[in-house]
Design a protein around this motif. Structure first.
Motif, PDB file in Angstrom:
ATOM      1  N   GLU A 125      35.230  44.947  -9.278  1.00  0.00           N
ATOM      2  CA  GLU A 125      35.029  43.498  -9.263  1.00  0.00           C
ATOM      3  C   GLU A 125      33.782  43.110  -8.463  1.00  0.00           C
ATOM      4  OE1 GLU A 125      38.376  44.455  -7.686  1.00  0.00           O
ATOM      5  OE2 GLU A 125      38.690  45.001  -9.774  1.00  0.00           O
ATOM      6  N   ASN A 126      33.375  43.951  -7.528  1.00  0.00           N
ATOM      7  CA  ASN A 126      32.222  43.646  -6.679  1.00  0.00           C
ATOM      8  C   ASN A 126      30.905  44.191  -7.212  1.00  0.00           C
ATOM      9  OD1 ASN A 126      33.865  42.314  -4.873  1.00  0.00           O
ATOM     10  ND2 ASN A 126      34.224  44.130  -3.629  1.00  0.00           N
ATOM     11  N   LEU A 127      30.934  44.845  -8.377  1.00  0.00           N
ATOM     12  CA  LEU A 127      29.695  45.373  -8.944  1.00  0.00           C
ATOM     13  C   LEU A 127      28.857  44.239  -9.515  1.00  0.00           C
ATOM     14  CD1 LEU A 127      30.819  48.564 -10.875  1.00  0.00           C
ATOM     15  CD2 LEU A 127      29.501  48.449  -8.778  1.00  0.00           C
ATOM     16  N   SER A 128      27.601  44.242  -9.182  1.00  0.00           N
ATOM     17  CA  SER A 128      26.687  43.256  -9.754  1.00  0.00           C
ATOM     18  C   SER A 128      25.284  43.845  -9.753  1.00  0.00           C
ATOM     19  CB  SER A 128      26.723  41.941  -8.967  1.00  0.00           C
ATOM     20  OG  SER A 128      26.447  42.165  -7.605  1.00  0.00           O
ATOM     21  N   ALA A 129      24.432  43.254 -10.559  1.00  0.00           N
ATOM     22  CA  ALA A 129      23.053  43.721 -10.657  1.00  0.00           C
ATOM     23  C   ALA A 129      22.145  42.503 -10.599  1.00  0.00           C
ATOM     24  CB  ALA A 129      22.846  44.491 -11.954  1.00  0.00           C
ATOM     25  N   TYR A 130      20.979  42.698 -10.013  1.00  0.00           N
ATOM     26  CA  TYR A 130      20.033  41.603  -9.827  1.00  0.00           C
ATOM     27  C   TYR A 130      18.637  42.030 -10.254  1.00  0.00           C
ATOM     28  CZ  TYR A 130      23.745  39.685  -6.970  1.00  0.00           C
ATOM     29  OH  TYR A 130      24.947  39.206  -6.536  1.00  0.00           O
ATOM     30  N   TYR A 131      17.870  41.051 -10.640  1.00  0.00           N
ATOM     31  CA  TYR A 131      16.461  41.255 -10.956  1.00  0.00           C
ATOM     32  C   TYR A 131      15.646  40.507  -9.914  1.00  0.00           C
ATOM     33  CZ  TYR A 131      11.920  40.466 -13.077  1.00  0.00           C
ATOM     34  OH  TYR A 131      10.578  40.391 -13.287  1.00  0.00           O
ATOM     35  N   TYR A 132      14.661  41.194  -9.350  1.00  0.00           N
ATOM     36  CA  TYR A 132      13.778  40.550  -8.379  1.00  0.00           C
ATOM     37  C   TYR A 132      12.429  40.306  -9.045  1.00  0.00           C
ATOM     38  CZ  TYR A 132      10.728  39.821  -4.383  1.00  0.00           C
ATOM     39  OH  TYR A 132       9.806  39.305  -3.508  1.00  0.00           O
ATOM     40  N   ASP A 133      12.026  39.052  -9.084  1.00  0.00           N
ATOM     41  CA  ASP A 133      10.737  38.673  -9.663  1.00  0.00           C
ATOM     42  C   ASP A 133       9.723  38.569  -8.530  1.00  0.00           C
ATOM     43  OD1 ASP A 133       8.508  37.334 -10.760  1.00  0.00           O
ATOM     44  OD2 ASP A 133       9.770  36.307 -12.214  1.00  0.00           O
ATOM     45  N   LYS A 134       8.780  39.518  -8.491  1.00  0.00           N
ATOM     46  CA  LYS A 134       7.793  39.544  -7.412  1.00  0.00           C
ATOM     47  C   LYS A 134       6.875  38.332  -7.435  1.00  0.00           C
ATOM     48  CE  LYS A 134       7.431  44.439  -6.374  1.00  0.00           C
ATOM     49  NZ  LYS A 134       6.553  45.588  -6.275  1.00  0.00           N
ATOM     50  N   GLU A 135       6.550  37.850  -8.627  1.00  0.00           N
ATOM     51  CA  GLU A 135       5.630  36.707  -8.729  1.00  0.00           C
ATOM     52  C   GLU A 135       6.221  35.447  -8.118  1.00  0.00           C
ATOM     53  OE1 GLU A 135       4.112  36.045 -12.663  1.00  0.00           O
ATOM     54  OE2 GLU A 135       3.533  38.143 -12.900  1.00  0.00           O
ATOM     55  N   THR A 136       7.474  35.168  -8.437  1.00  0.00           N
ATOM     56  CA  THR A 136       8.102  33.943  -7.927  1.00  0.00           C
ATOM     57  C   THR A 136       8.934  34.192  -6.685  1.00  0.00           C
ATOM     58  OG1 THR A 136      10.048  34.233  -9.336  1.00  0.00           O
ATOM     59  CG2 THR A 136       8.197  32.949 -10.254  1.00  0.00           C
ATOM     60  N   GLU A 137       9.084  35.479  -6.334  1.00  0.00           N
ATOM     61  CA  GLU A 137       9.892  35.881  -5.188  1.00  0.00           C
ATOM     62  C   GLU A 137      11.312  35.333  -5.268  1.00  0.00           C
ATOM     63  OE1 GLU A 137       7.774  35.016  -1.580  1.00  0.00           O
ATOM     64  OE2 GLU A 137       6.242  36.525  -2.008  1.00  0.00           O
ATOM     65  N   THR A 138      11.871  35.411  -6.474  1.00  0.00           N
ATOM     66  CA  THR A 138      13.246  34.960  -6.683  1.00  0.00           C
ATOM     67  C   THR A 138      14.110  36.128  -7.143  1.00  0.00           C
ATOM     68  OG1 THR A 138      12.764  34.325  -8.963  1.00  0.00           O
ATOM     69  CG2 THR A 138      12.593  32.594  -7.289  1.00  0.00           C
ATOM     70  N   ILE A 139      15.405  36.001  -6.883  1.00  0.00           N
ATOM     71  CA  ILE A 139      16.368  37.005  -7.308  1.00  0.00           C
ATOM     72  C   ILE A 139      17.289  36.356  -8.322  1.00  0.00           C
ATOM     73  CG2 ILE A 139      18.280  38.476  -6.580  1.00  0.00           C
ATOM     74  CD1 ILE A 139      16.921  38.681  -3.844  1.00  0.00           C
ATOM     75  N   GLU A 140      17.476  37.057  -9.431  1.00  0.00           N
ATOM     76  CA  GLU A 140      18.292  36.540 -10.524  1.00  0.00           C
ATOM     77  C   GLU A 140      19.418  37.528 -10.796  1.00  0.00           C
ATOM     78  OE1 GLU A 140      17.571  36.353 -15.318  1.00  0.00           O
ATOM     79  OE2 GLU A 140      15.868  35.961 -14.018  1.00  0.00           O
ATOM     80  N   GLN A 141      20.666  37.041 -10.839  1.00  0.00           N
ATOM     81  CA  GLN A 141      21.780  37.925 -11.157  1.00  0.00           C
ATOM     82  C   GLN A 141      21.773  38.195 -12.661  1.00  0.00           C
ATOM     83  OE1 GLN A 141      25.634  36.824  -9.689  1.00  0.00           O
ATOM     84  NE2 GLN A 141      26.564  38.683 -10.467  1.00  0.00           N
ATOM     85  N   LEU A 142      22.043  39.439 -13.018  1.00  0.00           N
ATOM     86  CA  LEU A 142      22.048  39.856 -14.417  1.00  0.00           C
ATOM     87  C   LEU A 142      23.477  40.007 -14.914  1.00  0.00           C
ATOM     88  CD1 LEU A 142      19.342  42.638 -14.092  1.00  0.00           C
ATOM     89  CD2 LEU A 142      19.022  40.335 -14.997  1.00  0.00           C
ATOM     90  N   ASN A 143      23.646  39.817 -16.212  1.00  0.00           N
ATOM     91  CA  ASN A 143      24.956  40.045 -16.821  1.00  0.00           C
ATOM     92  C   ASN A 143      25.140  41.539 -17.047  1.00  0.00           C
ATOM     93  OD1 ASN A 143      25.550  37.297 -17.019  1.00  0.00           O
ATOM     94  ND2 ASN A 143      24.483  37.140 -18.965  1.00  0.00           N
ATOM     95  N   VAL A 144      26.253  42.057 -16.586  1.00  0.00           N
ATOM     96  CA  VAL A 144      26.580  43.467 -16.791  1.00  0.00           C
ATOM     97  C   VAL A 144      27.272  43.568 -18.147  1.00  0.00           C
ATOM     98  CG1 VAL A 144      27.946  45.409 -15.947  1.00  0.00           C
ATOM     99  CG2 VAL A 144      26.769  43.910 -14.325  1.00  0.00           C
ATOM    100  N   ASP A 145      26.703  44.393 -19.044  1.00  0.00           N
ATOM    101  CA  ASP A 145      27.285  44.549 -20.377  1.00  0.00           C
ATOM    102  C   ASP A 145      28.509  45.452 -20.367  1.00  0.00           C
ATOM    103  OD1 ASP A 145      25.406  42.926 -21.666  1.00  0.00           O
ATOM    104  OD2 ASP A 145      24.003  44.575 -21.863  1.00  0.00           O
TER     105      ASP A 145
END
Length: 166
Positions: A125-145
């Motif tokens: 339940e605690n597994l998650s994945a994120y994308y870090y965008d270096k240009e905007t310095e933002t972190i976006e959570q990704l959907n785990v398939d």
């Protein structure tokens, strides 16, 4: 007169057989070029082009063991060296790792699949994945398939730089 008929018949026969021989050639069978199989690299780095391919980490002693990026045909318009590396970036969670897919910021024409290892001591339940965008310095959570039995989570994504938190 009879002789002229025979000569005429002989000339017509030769012309007919000549016509048959020159116009009834067997057409050569068209040769279809062999289809290329997309490459699979096991050492965490490899050159992928328009036919797609897979890069994965197959070293069981690596923290990245079983990580992969699977790129479909047509996702890239030119050859790129794709690498999977362990980032030295600090992570606040104790069981988390940061995985870099390079070249950073690469955008694909079609979605790619990535697989990331996870610690078996972590609750699913605690597994998650994120994308870090270096240009905007933002972190976006990704959907785990999916989460598979080989201790990896699978994600479909349109970028090549990802951050995983487990």
């Amino acid at each position: 007169m009879r002789r002229i008929k025979y000569i005429f018949f002989f000339i017509i026969s030769i012309a007919f057989f000549t016509f048959l021989i020159t116009n009834c050639k067997e057409e050569p069978t068209p040769v279809t070029p062999p289809t290329q199989e997309p490459p699979v690299y096991e050492n965490g780095s490899g050159e992928i082009g328009t036919i797609g391919g897979t890069v994965r980490v197959s070293d069981p002693s690596s923290k990245l063991y079983s990580s992969f990026v699977q790129i479909p045909e047509g996702a890239l318009s030119e050859n790129k060296t794709i690498s999977i590396t362990l980032s030295d970036q600090e992570v606040p969670a104790p069981n988390a790792i940061v995985v870099s897919f390079e070249p950073t910021g690469l955008t694909f024409a079609k979605p790619v699949k990535i697989g990331l290892p996870y610690d078996t001591n972590t609750s699913l339940e605690n597994l998650s994945a994120y994308y870090y965008d270096k240009e905007t310095e933002t972190i976006e959570q990704l959907n785990v398939d999916s989460i598979d039995v080989q201790k990896k989570i699978v994600i479909e994504i349109g970028r090549a730089s990802c951050r995983e938190r487990v």
